[in-house]
Design a protein around this motif. Structure first.
Motif, PDB file in Angstrom:
ATOM      1  N   PRO A 145      24.359  17.326 -11.558  1.00  0.00           N
ATOM      2  CA  PRO A 145      25.050  18.503 -10.698  1.00  0.00           C
ATOM      3  C   PRO A 145      25.094  19.788 -11.690  1.00  0.00           C
ATOM      4  N   ALA A 146      25.389  19.397 -13.006  1.00  0.00           N
ATOM      5  CA  ALA A 146      25.621  20.675 -13.831  1.00  0.00           C
ATOM      6  C   ALA A 146      24.200  21.199 -14.015  1.00  0.00           C
ATOM      7  N   CYS A 147      23.231  20.261 -14.352  1.00  0.00           N
ATOM      8  CA  CYS A 147      21.743  20.778 -14.649  1.00  0.00           C
ATOM      9  C   CYS A 147      21.238  21.637 -13.368  1.00  0.00           C
ATOM     10  N   GLU A 148      21.643  20.955 -12.102  1.00  0.00           N
ATOM     11  CA  GLU A 148      21.251  21.631 -11.024  1.00  0.00           C
ATOM     12  C   GLU A 148      21.878  23.157 -11.075  1.00  0.00           C
ATOM     13  N   SER A 149      23.135  23.096 -11.322  1.00  0.00           N
ATOM     14  CA  SER A 149      23.832  24.658 -11.222  1.00  0.00           C
ATOM     15  C   SER A 149      23.120  25.391 -12.246  1.00  0.00           C
ATOM     16  N   LEU A 150      22.881  25.051 -13.347  1.00  0.00           N
ATOM     17  CA  LEU A 150      22.291  25.870 -14.550  1.00  0.00           C
ATOM     18  C   LEU A 150      20.834  26.376 -13.948  1.00  0.00           C
ATOM     19  N   ALA A 151      20.197  25.452 -13.277  1.00  0.00           N
ATOM     20  CA  ALA A 151      19.060  26.146 -12.565  1.00  0.00           C
ATOM     21  C   ALA A 151      18.992  26.997 -11.643  1.00  0.00           C
ATOM     22  N   GLU A 152      20.076  26.801 -11.018  1.00  0.00           N
ATOM     23  CA  GLU A 152      20.326  27.764  -9.859  1.00  0.00           C
ATOM     24  C   GLU A 152      20.825  29.413 -10.552  1.00  0.00           C
ATOM     25  N   VAL A 153      21.606  29.162 -11.701  1.00  0.00           N
ATOM     26  CA  VAL A 153      22.118  30.552 -12.430  1.00  0.00           C
ATOM     27  C   VAL A 153      20.859  31.206 -12.913  1.00  0.00           C
ATOM     28  N   SER A 154      19.916  30.520 -13.311  1.00  0.00           N
ATOM     29  CA  SER A 154      18.649  31.190 -13.830  1.00  0.00           C
ATOM     30  C   SER A 154      17.801  31.619 -12.746  1.00  0.00           C
ATOM     31  N   TRP A 155      17.779  30.947 -11.590  1.00  0.00           N
ATOM     32  CA  TRP A 155      17.100  31.374 -10.527  1.00  0.00           C
ATOM     33  C   TRP A 155      17.625  32.748 -10.189  1.00  0.00           C
ATOM     34  N   HIS A 156      18.782  32.708  -9.829  1.00  0.00           N
ATOM     35  CA  HIS A 156      19.473  33.820  -9.245  1.00  0.00           C
ATOM     36  C   HIS A 156      19.330  35.244 -10.322  1.00  0.00           C
ATOM     37  N   LEU A 157      19.430  34.629 -11.767  1.00  0.00           N
ATOM     38  CA  LEU A 157      19.374  35.868 -12.900  1.00  0.00           C
ATOM     39  C   LEU A 157      18.016  36.330 -12.702  1.00  0.00           C
ATOM     40  N   ARG A 158      17.063  35.640 -12.459  1.00  0.00           N
ATOM     41  CA  ARG A 158      15.415  35.902 -12.500  1.00  0.00           C
ATOM     42  C   ARG A 158      15.364  36.806 -11.152  1.00  0.00           C
ATOM     43  N   HIS A 159      16.106  36.779 -10.150  1.00  0.00           N
ATOM     44  CA  HIS A 159      15.968  37.511  -8.924  1.00  0.00           C
ATOM     45  C   HIS A 159      17.019  38.598  -8.736  1.00  0.00           C
ATOM     46  N   HIS A 160      17.864  38.852 -10.060  1.00  0.00           N
ATOM     47  CA  HIS A 160      18.784  39.864 -10.406  1.00  0.00           C
ATOM     48  C   HIS A 160      19.862  39.879  -9.178  1.00  0.00           C
ATOM     49  N   ASP A 161      20.312  38.591  -9.064  1.00  0.00           N
ATOM     50  CA  ASP A 161      21.635  38.498  -8.088  1.00  0.00           C
ATOM     51  C   ASP A 161      22.596  38.019  -9.051  1.00  0.00           C
ATOM     52  N   HIS A 162      23.402  38.755  -9.624  1.00  0.00           N
ATOM     53  CA  HIS A 162      24.536  38.686 -10.526  1.00  0.00           C
ATOM     54  C   HIS A 162      25.509  38.087  -9.939  1.00  0.00           C
ATOM     55  N   VAL A 163      25.808  38.124  -8.870  1.00  0.00           N
ATOM     56  CA  VAL A 163      27.051  37.674  -7.969  1.00  0.00           C
ATOM     57  C   VAL A 163      27.056  36.334  -7.960  1.00  0.00           C
ATOM     58  N   ALA A 164      25.690  35.718  -7.322  1.00  0.00           N
ATOM     59  CA  ALA A 164      25.545  34.413  -7.272  1.00  0.00           C
ATOM     60  C   ALA A 164      25.261  33.661  -8.416  1.00  0.00           C
ATOM     61  N   ALA A 165      24.620  34.320  -9.424  1.00  0.00           N
ATOM     62  CA  ALA A 165      24.597  33.717 -10.837  1.00  0.00           C
ATOM     63  C   ALA A 165      25.732  33.516 -11.447  1.00  0.00           C
ATOM     64  N   ALA A 166      27.003  34.316 -11.352  1.00  0.00           N
ATOM     65  CA  ALA A 166      28.367  34.129 -11.753  1.00  0.00           C
ATOM     66  C   ALA A 166      28.945  33.000 -11.089  1.00  0.00           C
ATOM     67  N   ALA A 167      28.577  32.766  -9.840  1.00  0.00           N
ATOM     68  CA  ALA A 167      29.368  31.826  -9.220  1.00  0.00           C
ATOM     69  C   ALA A 167      28.509  30.475  -9.500  1.00  0.00           C
ATOM     70  N   ALA A 168      27.369  30.344  -9.563  1.00  0.00           N
ATOM     71  CA  ALA A 168      26.615  28.903 -10.063  1.00  0.00           C
ATOM     72  C   ALA A 168      27.154  28.599 -11.159  1.00  0.00           C
ATOM     73  N   LEU A 169      27.302  29.662 -12.292  1.00  0.00           N
ATOM     74  CA  LEU A 169      27.740  29.427 -13.634  1.00  0.00           C
ATOM     75  C   LEU A 169      29.296  28.791 -13.649  1.00  0.00           C
TER      76      LEU A 169
END
Length: 112
Positions: free
Chosen positions: A79-103
């Protein structure tokens, strides 16, 4: 002088027990990746700071480091690995709010 036996001397027995259990505890810590968790959390803090400063490339580098450390564990926390992948995805798409939540989810999953 006779042979010393740990069972005859409580102090020797305690020392023998401590000496024999230390390598096992170290092996267990390495097996479960407990030695890597402080470094992973440090990488996550670094990523969080870089995200806050709008340095997405540096944040992605820190996240990559954290994921690599987690994936090197004997039993990676999926689950933590998947969340980190999600953070990266959101960052690459410039969605900082979703990236912060996933982090934040990743932080909590590491402590679970």
């Amino acid at each position: 002088m006779g042979t010393l036996h740990p069972e005859d001397h409580p102090v020797l027995g305690a020392l023998a027990l401590a000496a024999s259990s230390a390598p096992h505890e170290q092996a267990d810590a390495a097996l479960h990746g407990l030695d890597e968790r402080p470094a992973v959390k440090s990488d996550l803090r670094h990523a969080e700071i870089e995200m806050y400063c709008d340095h997405d490339d540096l944040a992605l580098q820190a996240l990559r480091s954290a994921r690599t450390r987690l994936q090197s564990e004997a039993v990676p926390p999926v689950p933590a690995c998947e969340s980190l992948a999600e953070v990266s995805w959101h960052l690459r798409h410039h969605d900082h709010v979703a990236a912060a939540a996933a982090l934040q989810r990743a932080y909590h999953q590491l402590d679970a």
